[in-house]
Scaffold this motif. Structure first.
Motif, PDB file in Angstrom:
ATOM      1  N   GLU A   1       0.941  -1.356  -0.173  1.00  0.00           N
ATOM      2  CA  GLU A   1      -0.101  -0.144  -0.171  1.00  0.00           C
ATOM      3  C   GLU A   1       0.959   0.981  -0.070  1.00  0.00           C
ATOM      4  O   GLU A   1       0.419   2.440  -0.221  1.00  0.00           O
ATOM      5  CB  GLU A   1      -1.073  -0.120   1.207  1.00  0.00           C
ATOM      6  N   LEU A   2       2.080   0.998   0.384  1.00  0.00           N
ATOM      7  CA  LEU A   2       2.910   2.109   0.380  1.00  0.00           C
ATOM      8  C   LEU A   2       3.340   2.606  -0.967  1.00  0.00           C
ATOM      9  O   LEU A   2       3.673   3.747  -1.598  1.00  0.00           O
ATOM     10  CB  LEU A   2       4.287   2.068   0.961  1.00  0.00           C
ATOM     11  N   GLY A   3       2.751   1.750  -2.103  1.00  0.00           N
ATOM     12  CA  GLY A   3       2.854   2.324  -3.538  1.00  0.00           C
ATOM     13  C   GLY A   3       2.261   3.704  -3.852  1.00  0.00           C
ATOM     14  O   GLY A   3       2.341   3.994  -5.085  1.00  0.00           O
ATOM     15  N   THR A   4       1.282   4.101  -3.028  1.00  0.00           N
ATOM     16  CA  THR A   4       0.505   5.146  -3.486  1.00  0.00           C
ATOM     17  C   THR A   4       1.541   6.488  -3.107  1.00  0.00           C
ATOM     18  O   THR A   4       0.843   7.646  -3.244  1.00  0.00           O
ATOM     19  CB  THR A   4      -0.838   5.397  -2.717  1.00  0.00           C
ATOM     20  N   LEU A   5       2.511   6.426  -2.282  1.00  0.00           N
ATOM     21  CA  LEU A   5       3.298   7.506  -2.043  1.00  0.00           C
ATOM     22  C   LEU A   5       4.304   8.224  -3.199  1.00  0.00           C
ATOM     23  O   LEU A   5       5.360   8.005  -3.336  1.00  0.00           O
ATOM     24  CB  LEU A   5       4.152   7.118  -0.859  1.00  0.00           C
ATOM     25  N   TYR A   6       3.303   8.791  -4.292  1.00  0.00           N
ATOM     26  CA  TYR A   6       4.070   9.003  -5.357  1.00  0.00           C
ATOM     27  C   TYR A   6       4.838  10.337  -5.143  1.00  0.00           C
ATOM     28  O   TYR A   6       5.977  10.719  -6.157  1.00  0.00           O
ATOM     29  CB  TYR A   6       3.102   9.247  -6.614  1.00  0.00           C
ATOM     30  N   GLN A   7       4.863  10.906  -4.161  1.00  0.00           N
ATOM     31  CA  GLN A   7       5.697  12.227  -4.161  1.00  0.00           C
ATOM     32  C   GLN A   7       6.856  11.917  -3.033  1.00  0.00           C
ATOM     33  O   GLN A   7       7.760  12.808  -2.785  1.00  0.00           O
ATOM     34  CB  GLN A   7       5.096  13.286  -3.145  1.00  0.00           C
TER      35      GLN A   7
ATOM     36  N   ASP B   1       2.560  -1.678  -8.165  1.00  0.00           N
ATOM     37  CA  ASP B   1       2.199  -2.476  -9.251  1.00  0.00           C
ATOM     38  C   ASP B   1       1.969  -3.992  -8.731  1.00  0.00           C
ATOM     39  O   ASP B   1       1.347  -4.717  -9.306  1.00  0.00           O
ATOM     40  CB  ASP B   1       3.105  -2.405 -10.397  1.00  0.00           C
ATOM     41  N   SER B   2       2.503  -4.233  -7.629  1.00  0.00           N
ATOM     42  CA  SER B   2       2.188  -5.521  -6.706  1.00  0.00           C
ATOM     43  C   SER B   2       1.253  -5.412  -5.647  1.00  0.00           C
ATOM     44  O   SER B   2       1.067  -6.485  -5.091  1.00  0.00           O
ATOM     45  CB  SER B   2       3.645  -5.979  -6.176  1.00  0.00           C
ATOM     46  N   CYS B   3       0.547  -4.357  -5.543  1.00  0.00           N
ATOM     47  CA  CYS B   3      -0.411  -4.337  -4.415  1.00  0.00           C
ATOM     48  C   CYS B   3      -1.448  -4.943  -4.720  1.00  0.00           C
ATOM     49  O   CYS B   3      -2.063  -5.065  -6.057  1.00  0.00           O
ATOM     50  CB  CYS B   3      -0.678  -2.834  -4.202  1.00  0.00           C
ATOM     51  N   PRO B   4      -2.236  -5.904  -3.747  1.00  0.00           N
ATOM     52  CA  PRO B   4      -3.265  -6.577  -4.237  1.00  0.00           C
ATOM     53  C   PRO B   4      -4.684  -5.751  -4.363  1.00  0.00           C
ATOM     54  O   PRO B   4      -4.647  -4.629  -3.567  1.00  0.00           O
ATOM     55  CB  PRO B   4      -3.370  -7.637  -3.159  1.00  0.00           C
ATOM     56  N   VAL B   5      -5.497  -6.328  -5.145  1.00  0.00           N
ATOM     57  CA  VAL B   5      -6.694  -5.633  -5.244  1.00  0.00           C
ATOM     58  C   VAL B   5      -7.588  -5.613  -4.062  1.00  0.00           C
ATOM     59  O   VAL B   5      -7.886  -6.862  -3.735  1.00  0.00           O
ATOM     60  CB  VAL B   5      -7.471  -6.375  -6.511  1.00  0.00           C
ATOM     61  N   PRO B   6      -8.253  -4.358  -3.451  1.00  0.00           N
ATOM     62  CA  PRO B   6      -8.527  -4.277  -2.605  1.00  0.00           C
ATOM     63  C   PRO B   6     -10.158  -4.806  -2.623  1.00  0.00           C
ATOM     64  O   PRO B   6     -10.606  -4.741  -3.780  1.00  0.00           O
ATOM     65  CB  PRO B   6      -8.537  -3.198  -1.910  1.00  0.00           C
ATOM     66  N   LEU B   7     -10.852  -5.000  -1.632  1.00  0.00           N
ATOM     67  CA  LEU B   7     -12.265  -5.299  -1.612  1.00  0.00           C
ATOM     68  C   LEU B   7     -13.020  -4.173  -2.339  1.00  0.00           C
ATOM     69  O   LEU B   7     -12.947  -2.895  -1.986  1.00  0.00           O
ATOM     70  CB  LEU B   7     -13.029  -5.638  -0.209  1.00  0.00           C
ATOM     71  N   PRO B   8     -14.118  -4.460  -3.255  1.00  0.00           N
ATOM     72  CA  PRO B   8     -14.879  -3.558  -3.946  1.00  0.00           C
ATOM     73  C   PRO B   8     -15.875  -2.619  -2.970  1.00  0.00           C
ATOM     74  O   PRO B   8     -16.157  -3.183  -1.843  1.00  0.00           O
ATOM     75  CB  PRO B   8     -15.405  -4.041  -5.016  1.00  0.00           C
TER      76      PRO B   8
ATOM     77  N   GLY C   1       0.164   0.519 -12.653  1.00  0.00           N
ATOM     78  CA  GLY C   1       0.192   0.332 -14.253  1.00  0.00           C
ATOM     79  C   GLY C   1      -0.849  -0.288 -14.963  1.00  0.00           C
ATOM     80  O   GLY C   1      -1.307   0.127 -15.831  1.00  0.00           O
ATOM     81  N   TRP C   2      -1.310  -1.502 -14.444  1.00  0.00           N
ATOM     82  CA  TRP C   2      -2.022  -2.388 -15.016  1.00  0.00           C
ATOM     83  C   TRP C   2      -3.402  -1.833 -14.836  1.00  0.00           C
ATOM     84  O   TRP C   2      -4.301  -1.872 -15.778  1.00  0.00           O
ATOM     85  CB  TRP C   2      -2.134  -3.780 -14.235  1.00  0.00           C
TER      86      TRP C   2
ATOM     87  N   GLY D   1      -7.289   8.115  -4.574  1.00  0.00           N
ATOM     88  CA  GLY D   1      -7.818   8.813  -5.531  1.00  0.00           C
ATOM     89  C   GLY D   1      -8.195   7.679  -6.710  1.00  0.00           C
ATOM     90  O   GLY D   1      -7.785   6.506  -6.526  1.00  0.00           O
ATOM     91  N   PHE D   2      -8.976   8.213  -7.650  1.00  0.00           N
ATOM     92  CA  PHE D   2      -9.183   7.445  -9.081  1.00  0.00           C
ATOM     93  C   PHE D   2      -8.478   8.021 -10.068  1.00  0.00           C
ATOM     94  O   PHE D   2      -7.748   9.339 -10.023  1.00  0.00           O
ATOM     95  CB  PHE D   2     -10.897   7.662  -9.304  1.00  0.00           C
ATOM     96  N   PRO D   3      -8.092   7.220 -11.054  1.00  0.00           N
ATOM     97  CA  PRO D   3      -8.741   5.672 -11.461  1.00  0.00           C
ATOM     98  C   PRO D   3      -8.018   4.848 -10.341  1.00  0.00           C
ATOM     99  O   PRO D   3      -6.812   5.043  -9.970  1.00  0.00           O
ATOM    100  CB  PRO D   3      -8.318   5.484 -12.905  1.00  0.00           C
ATOM    101  N   ASN D   4      -8.533   3.604 -10.237  1.00  0.00           N
ATOM    102  CA  ASN D   4      -8.100   2.352  -9.638  1.00  0.00           C
ATOM    103  C   ASN D   4      -8.598   1.370  -9.822  1.00  0.00           C
ATOM    104  O   ASN D   4      -9.108   1.041 -11.040  1.00  0.00           O
ATOM    105  CB  ASN D   4      -8.317   2.595  -8.039  1.00  0.00           C
ATOM    106  N   ALA D   5      -8.562   0.247  -9.226  1.00  0.00           N
ATOM    107  CA  ALA D   5      -8.835  -1.130  -9.931  1.00  0.00           C
ATOM    108  C   ALA D   5     -10.505  -1.418 -10.044  1.00  0.00           C
ATOM    109  O   ALA D   5     -10.915  -2.174 -10.914  1.00  0.00           O
ATOM    110  CB  ALA D   5      -8.455  -2.198  -8.971  1.00  0.00           C
ATOM    111  N   HIS D   6     -11.245  -0.515  -9.445  1.00  0.00           N
ATOM    112  CA  HIS D   6     -12.675  -0.456  -9.427  1.00  0.00           C
ATOM    113  C   HIS D   6     -13.251   0.488 -10.152  1.00  0.00           C
ATOM    114  O   HIS D   6     -14.470   0.338 -10.772  1.00  0.00           O
ATOM    115  CB  HIS D   6     -13.240  -0.496  -7.843  1.00  0.00           C
ATOM    116  N   PHE D   7     -12.573   1.967 -10.149  1.00  0.00           N
ATOM    117  CA  PHE D   7     -13.075   2.891 -10.863  1.00  0.00           C
ATOM    118  C   PHE D   7     -11.941   3.459 -11.891  1.00  0.00           C
ATOM    119  O   PHE D   7     -10.903   3.812 -11.802  1.00  0.00           O
ATOM    120  CB  PHE D   7     -13.323   3.997  -9.988  1.00  0.00           C
ATOM    121  N   PRO D   8     -12.518   3.215 -13.200  1.00  0.00           N
ATOM    122  CA  PRO D   8     -11.710   3.048 -14.431  1.00  0.00           C
ATOM    123  C   PRO D   8     -11.352   5.011 -14.881  1.00  0.00           C
ATOM    124  O   PRO D   8     -10.523   4.790 -15.686  1.00  0.00           O
ATOM    125  CB  PRO D   8     -12.105   2.439 -15.583  1.00  0.00           C
TER     126      PRO D   8
END
Length: 668
Positions: free
Chosen positions: A273-279, A312-319, A366-367, A659-666
């Motif tokens: 989940e630390l993968g969202t620390l883009y700054q 990119d290796s973060c598992p998809v969370p629950l929708p 990325g995916w 934020g969006f987009p993510n695995a559930h909201f394109p």
């Protein structure tokens, strides 16, 4: 979704500017909840004093420095890389900061040296803020972002050229100006609790949401509570020299972080989940028993490469759960029971492929950002709703033909598409990738009578009162936004409906242009509706029975929907809802636009936002630096009425999403 009743159709509106979601099948992931004591280790002198804008735990002498035995500094290999050398430099500096309140004392010394008019640094009660500014220790930055801009009004928002990544709201740029609240300003922005033997962090700490720098280094902490994620303005978090074995995944919610220093702990893995620390510029991991694979990524390619790997290796969370419907009682006497017809409409900015490079949405895997993935989710949402009308923004010609029309035509839809004005000057291959607006309708239910494109810069050029305006040439003409206007007749009853699908300018520095664009659209729609009202009635059935007739433009049912890039407090919203805007409206700023700024704006269409009766959606755009409603569906109150609405996305889900987009909201 939204439902209406009317003298003609009962209208069901489905507002989906990226708010529908996909439910991928994936294993369920849970993170254990932890509880933490609010008890602090005793400290020999008073807590919460201020030095140079930094709140510290105490300024007295401690019996110890709170540090523990540390392993020798690690080296990457026979020949250190630049990234690992930077890691070691930071590592060494953090080790040297083991004394109690080291950062606060250093700030005090620096403040004395830089302030020739004072012999000492004042210490004030943080509960009684001083009006003076802090002495340079992580001074608060009131700007929206740290980037420079070509903005001509000094707003700090990048203008970008049309079609570029920065000509679109994203993680880098907001569609509206977000000003800081001066009433919430604090005289300090850093908190130094370093080297004082803390074993736990008090929950009261997380009430200081304005803090940008938190030093909890060289203590005896074994865990960090998940509530630390409430400090959403943190740019520096130093937890060096503790006994941490794990990092809470919630830390990934603090997207403002630039330095996360975890040196000399017992951390054996990093949450993806630390993968969202883009700054994040510095992730300090030396002195931890982390997997060699993670250390090698940082050693070779640096912090951002490691963050990208985690992302990119973060598992998809629950929708999230499905959005709930809200039934609306019509306020104009219309109801589903008395209305002869009903229809549904979907409005959706799909986020064009060319506006979604990884650098623009660096918190998205990325995916999940790839068009091949997003288009499948978008198609599922669009086709799954089964709306009578589908209004899409940011669709390019290639996507319109190959993705949307190709699939929707199989479900009985026909469509109309127009690209933005710049496509006029491009070669055929280039223009395929220019986005625009696309409207689809169920051909079995509605017949297209006519379709038109309103090119705002071309309409402005044709206005005599604007031809002498420098602002028109310099500001309006440079923005190539459009609206697609379609005229329909019901195949069975002959009733008429106009659907205007638009996409206004996004840049908050051009809020005057947004107001000019919507004013021009209302004028054009009034003209179109006036001509449509004069068309002879449709002849229905074998006996050619005439359908209904319309006396003037205001009697023709109208929908105006799309991406307005404007919040409910904007001039655009005020103008549409009230029917007027004064000539000196603040959104015009100091710009001149002919009769608009000499006489004001007005329209006679009696419009109302579909969600106005229950309150606008909390957000239709959701990125780290902006969350709010900027997409709307407007309708004519004299001929249509809302009967139901699709509600907000689950707040509990949003509280765990950057934020969006993510695995559930394109789309964002």
């Amino acid at each position: 979704m939204v439902a209406f009743s009317s003298f003609l159709p009962s209208l069901l509106l489905l507002l989906l500017p990226s708010l529908q979601h996909h439910h991928p099948h994936h294993p369920q992931h849970h993170h254990p909840q932890q509880s933490f004591s609010s008890q602090h280790h005793p400290s020999p002198s008073p807590m919460h004093q201020q030095v140079g804008g930094l709140l510290i735990g105490n300024l007295g002498n401690n019996t110890g420095n709170g540090s523990h035995s540390s392993p020798p500094i690690q080296h990457a290999g026979a020949e250190d890389t630049v990234h690992w050398q930077q890691q070691i430099v930071k590592y060494t500096a953090c080790r040297q900061a083991s004394a109690p309140h080291y950062r606060a004392r250093a700030a005090a010394i620096a403040g004395r040296m830089s302030n020739n008019n004072k012999s000492a640094i004042s210490i004030t009660d943080p509960n009684r803020p001083s009006s003076t500014k802090p002495n340079g220790f992580h001074k608060k930055d009131n700007s929206i972002s740290g980037q420079t801009s070509d903005s001509d009004d000094g707003s700090g928002t990048p203008l970008g050229r049309p079609g570029s990544a920065l000509s679109h709201p994203s993680a880098l740029a907001s569609p509206v100006v977000v000003s800081s609240d001066a009433s919430n300003q604090q005289p300090w922005s850093g908190l130094d609790l370093g080297g004082i033997h803390l074993k736990t962090l008090s929950p009261s700490l997380f009430a200081f949401s304005h803090v940008t720098s938190l030093y909890i280094n060289h203590n005896s902490l074994t865990t960090l509570p998940a509530a630390i994620s409430l400090l959403r303005k943190l740019t520096v978090l130093d937890a060096t020299g503790n006994q941490l074995r794990a990092i809470p995944p919630e830390l990934g919610m603090i997207t403002t972080l630039k330095e996360l220093l975890l040196f000399d702990n017992q951390i054996s893995d990093l949450p993806p989940e630390l993968g969202t620390l883009y700054q994040l510029d510095v992730l300090g991991i030396a002195g931890n028993p982390l997997p060699e694979s993670l250390r090698l990524i940082l050693e070779k390619d640096g912090t951002q490469a490691l963050i990208a790997y985690l992302r990119d290796s973060c598992p998809v969370p629950l929708p999230p759960p499905d959005r709930e419907w809200a039934t609306v009682e019509a306020d104009n006497g219309l109801s589903p029971e008395t209305a002869p017809e009903s229809f549904t409409i979907l409005c959706y900015n799909i986020l064009c492929e060319w506006y979604a490079p990884g650098a623009t949405y660096p918190y998205t895997p990325g995916w999940a950002l790839a068009w091949d993935y997003r288009k499948e989710l978008i198609l599922q949402e669009v086709m799954g709703c089964g709306a009578d009308f589908i209004c899409l923004q940011e669709v390019d010609e290639e996507q319109y033909n190959d993705t949307f029309l190709a699939n929707l035509s199989k479900e009985g839809y026909e469509g109309a598409f127009f690209p933005k004005t710049r496509a006029r000057t491009m070669a055929s291959e280039e223009k395929k990738h220019v986005d625009g607006c696309a409207t689809f309708w169920k051909a079995s239910k509605y017949n297209l009578v006519e379709k038109r494109v309103v090119e705002f810069n071309q309409v402005a050029l044709q206005r005599p009162d604007m031809r002498k305006s420098d602002d028109m040439f310099n500001r309006v003409m440079s923005r190539d936004n459009i609206a697609v206007v379609c005229l329909f007749e019901n195949a069975t009853s002959g009733t008429r409906l106009i659907v205007a699908n638009l996409h206004l300018e996004w840049n908050p520095s051009f809020r005057d242009v947004k107001l000019v664009q919507i004013a021009m659209l209302m004028e054009e729609v009034e003209k179109i509706a006036g001509h449509f009202a004069k068309y002879p009635p449709a002849l229905l059935g074998p006996d050619r029975t005439p359908g209904p007739s319309y006396s003037d433009a205001t009697k023709v049912p109208l929908i105006v929907c799309g991406d307005f890039n404007s919040i409910p407090e904007s001039g655009v919203y005020e103008f549409l809802s009230s029917g007027s805007a004064p000539k000196d409206h603040e959104d015009f700023m100091d710009h001149l636009y002919g009769s608009y700024t000499t006489d004001g704006l007005s329209h006679k269409l009696n419009l109302k936002s579909a969600y106005a009766s229950i309150g606008e959606l909390n957000m239709t755009n959701f990125v780290p630096i902006f969350k709010g409603a900027i997409d709307y569906i407007w309708y004519t109150q004299n001929s249509l009425a809302v009967t139901s609405l699709l509600g907000d996305v689950d707040p509990a889900y949003l509280s765990k999403v950057v934020g969006f987009p993510n695995a559930h909201f394109p789309s964002e």
